[in-house]
Design an enzyme around this catalytic site. Structure first.
Site, mmCIF file in Angstrom:
data_model
loop_
_atom_site.group_PDB
_atom_site.id
_atom_site.type_symbol
_atom_site.label_atom_id
_atom_site.label_comp_id
_atom_site.label_asym_id
_atom_site.label_seq_id
_atom_site.Cartn_x
_atom_site.Cartn_y
_atom_site.Cartn_z
ATOM 1 N N TRP A 1 20.058 1.463 42.352
ATOM 2 C CA TRP A 1 18.831 1.481 43.157
ATOM 3 C C TRP A 1 18.886 0.464 44.279
ATOM 4 C CZ3 TRP A 1 16.874 5.913 42.419
ATOM 5 C CH2 TRP A 1 16.992 6.527 41.171
ATOM 6 N N ASP B 1 11.845 -4.735 44.115
ATOM 7 C CA ASP B 1 11.671 -3.443 43.443
ATOM 8 C C ASP B 1 11.484 -3.748 41.964
ATOM 9 O OD1 ASP B 1 11.852 -1.025 42.186
ATOM 10 O OD2 ASP B 1 13.751 -0.417 43.098
ATOM 11 N N LYS C 1 6.967 4.093 34.675
ATOM 12 C CA LYS C 1 7.556 3.324 33.570
ATOM 13 C C LYS C 1 6.391 2.680 32.808
ATOM 14 C CE LYS C 1 11.486 3.789 36.002
ATOM 15 N NZ LYS C 1 12.677 4.573 35.753
#
Lengths: 354, 354
Positions: free
Chosen positions: A100, A167, A191
């Site tokens: 990511w 992030d 999440k």
């Protein structure tokens, strides 16, 4: 049958949230209308949005006069672009700790110079680089607090002068840290916060307005802030379920209380990974994630037996990402300790019967 | 109490869809897992996504070898930017028929020259401009098929050489037209297709790849196509409910069958608007929308009485947009004729008792 959901995201949410969300799809708070059919400009939804934004800041212990919470769309992938659009004037520093991070770097390069200050790619991202220097002229440092795929997590955040963009998709609301360390936090909801389709952005107001480029409306944090996160139709249901999940977190005692439970779960699985001679952990010990435990079977020949046992025990979503292989147990806030115990029991049973 | 939901969007969806969606939030197809907690890479969701994409093209009677259907995020506002990013090389033509057209024009201007070929702003957008010329060097013509705020709708699409890009957010799947006329159609889900949070894009494959700029991943249709609409985590629940709504439409007989019902509803309300001496329509007759009927009270003094009567009759969402005032009855696919009848009865009752 009780399912044990170890999915990496979208992932398990609290049962009480499912109950409330299911009811609201039929009838929101006895209004006679479904949450899916009400206007986003209705009093009911404006209150839901404001509650979600307020709860998000409260859980992070951030001052609403300094920070703004936004519920946007597009996930972290969209934030890779949006953060750079709003903050990258000349040069930005990025810490490369996984897939990511690498994607964030790729998008930022379209808008300016990117200095990758350190990378753990040399060891397939199984650790967090610790010593690196951020150039003094960097507009910001971008980091990824938890690496879902590789199972690593930053424990000590680097002391830097530049604003820090993080992030936090896979570990936000999971542990009590000083969130005022960050200047911008973003997180896909799917999440610890809610279902897919919403993205939380928490931004320190004073870092905006410093780039010279023209920013398209849908990429402009200042536009979103000026419209109270309703520049255009928001993802109503995803925001509603996020609000319910943030309420649940409050009832559970907040971030500090959930951190203790998350630590119990992580200790349980990692203790077994280290004890059981059939398994080994993927991430180096000091950087192990409390959210995603990655591990492999030393003997691949046992794979089909273990998979079958896991299936019989209703263990879902424990396959590792293809770039690591093996197994991954994601243990987000809503996962009960009991589910981790069932997984550990299956690991022990494999050892006994292999 | 049965509510009559005339909201402009998010809006009413079929009751059977609410039932199925509510159940799936507790347990998706007896899997023991909620639709909100399953992985978007799970077999169950990949099938849902493919079904939604296939149904969308089938309803529009478009060839899957020529067109691709994508379920993205960000709504029409995001498509204002994305269409220009992918298609605007030098100059584009835009037809200005309302607030949303104007916003599309604003974003496109960041990426190239915009030729506004005609505008109805001179009369507060109460009509559709009919005669205009599209420059021969325009990369595309952008139109808005239905103007939710003003209650106008394009009935005859202009014959042009340039590719046609259409914002069909508020009337897609509502009428049988030759959809192969369009080269790119986009639509926020929250009218005829599903809840807020998903955006349908239907793109003719051969119009892509013709601009020279570097396109960020999240703005690149070709990236989205290459990943089967799953470049990143899609808005799972919104796609699922859209799929359910598209299935319902199929059971109802498809776009042609629903068009007949929509015409009945529109005829009923417009006949009353024209007959009842207390009201007048806002849009010119030939351009009236079958989706959103806009009308005003001739005597503003009757407003509080009419509003109270509407409230007593459980009529929801009939307030006009602030830029038009008065009333707006949005009559999307799932709104029953019965609801329009209740509204008409209230209008008659006002006339009788005023």
């Amino acid at each position: 049958m009780m399912q044990h959901n170890f999915s990496a995201g979208p992932c398990i949410l609290p049962k009480s949230v499912f109950n409330k969300a299911s009811k609201a799809v039929m009838d929101l708070d006895n209004s006679g209308l479904s949450i899916l059919e009400i206007s986003h400009r209705s009093k009911a939804f404006v209150e839901i949005m404001e509650k979600a934004r307020t709860l998000a800041l409260a859980h992070l212990n951030l001052n609403p006069n300094e920070y703004t919470a936004l519920f946007l769309q597009g996930g972290a992938s969209y934030q890779f672009l949006m953060t750079a659009y709003n903050l990258l004037e000349s040069k930005a520093a990025y810490l490369d700790t996984g897939t990511w991070s690498a994607k964030a770097i790729k998008e930022a390069k379209l808008l300016g110079e990117v200095d990758v200050v350190a990378s753990s790619k040399d060891k397939n991202y199984n650790y967090i680089p610790k010593s690196f220097t951020v150039p003094s002229d960097a507009n910001y440092l971008h980091i990824t607090s938890n690496n879902t795929i590789f199972g690593t997590q930053i424990k000590d955040f680097p002391q830097v002068d530049a604003p820090v963009v993080c992030d936090m998709s896979s570990d936000i609301f999971s542990r009590a840290i000083d969130f005022s360390y960050f200047d911008l936090i973003y997180a896909g909801a799917q999440k610890n916060m809610g279902p897919a389709g919403a993205t939380l952005v928490v931004v320190k107001n004073d870092i905006l307005g410093k780039v010279s480029r023209a920013i398209p409306s849908m990429l402009d944090y200042q536009t979103m802030i000026s419209k109270d996160s309703m520049f255009n139709t928001p993802p109503v249901f995803s925001v509603y379920v996020s609000m319910l999940t943030l309420e649940w977190l409050k009832q559970e005692g907040g971030v500090s209380a959930i951190e203790k439970k998350n630590k119990e779960k992580a200790d349980l699985i990692y203790t077994e990974i280290d004890r059981n001679p059939l398994f080994e952990g993927f991430a180096v010990k000091e950087d192990r994630s409390a959210m995603n435990a990655t591990f492999t079977l030393k003997d691949e020949a046992l794979k089909s037996k273990f998979d079958e046992m896991a299936k019989q025990a209703n263990l879902n979503g424990i396959n590792g990402h293809r770039s690591v292989g093996g197994y991954r147990a994601s243990m987000y806030n809503a996962l009960p300790l009991e589910s981790v115990q069932v997984l550990v029991d299956v690991m022990k049973e494999l050892e006994r019967t292999a």
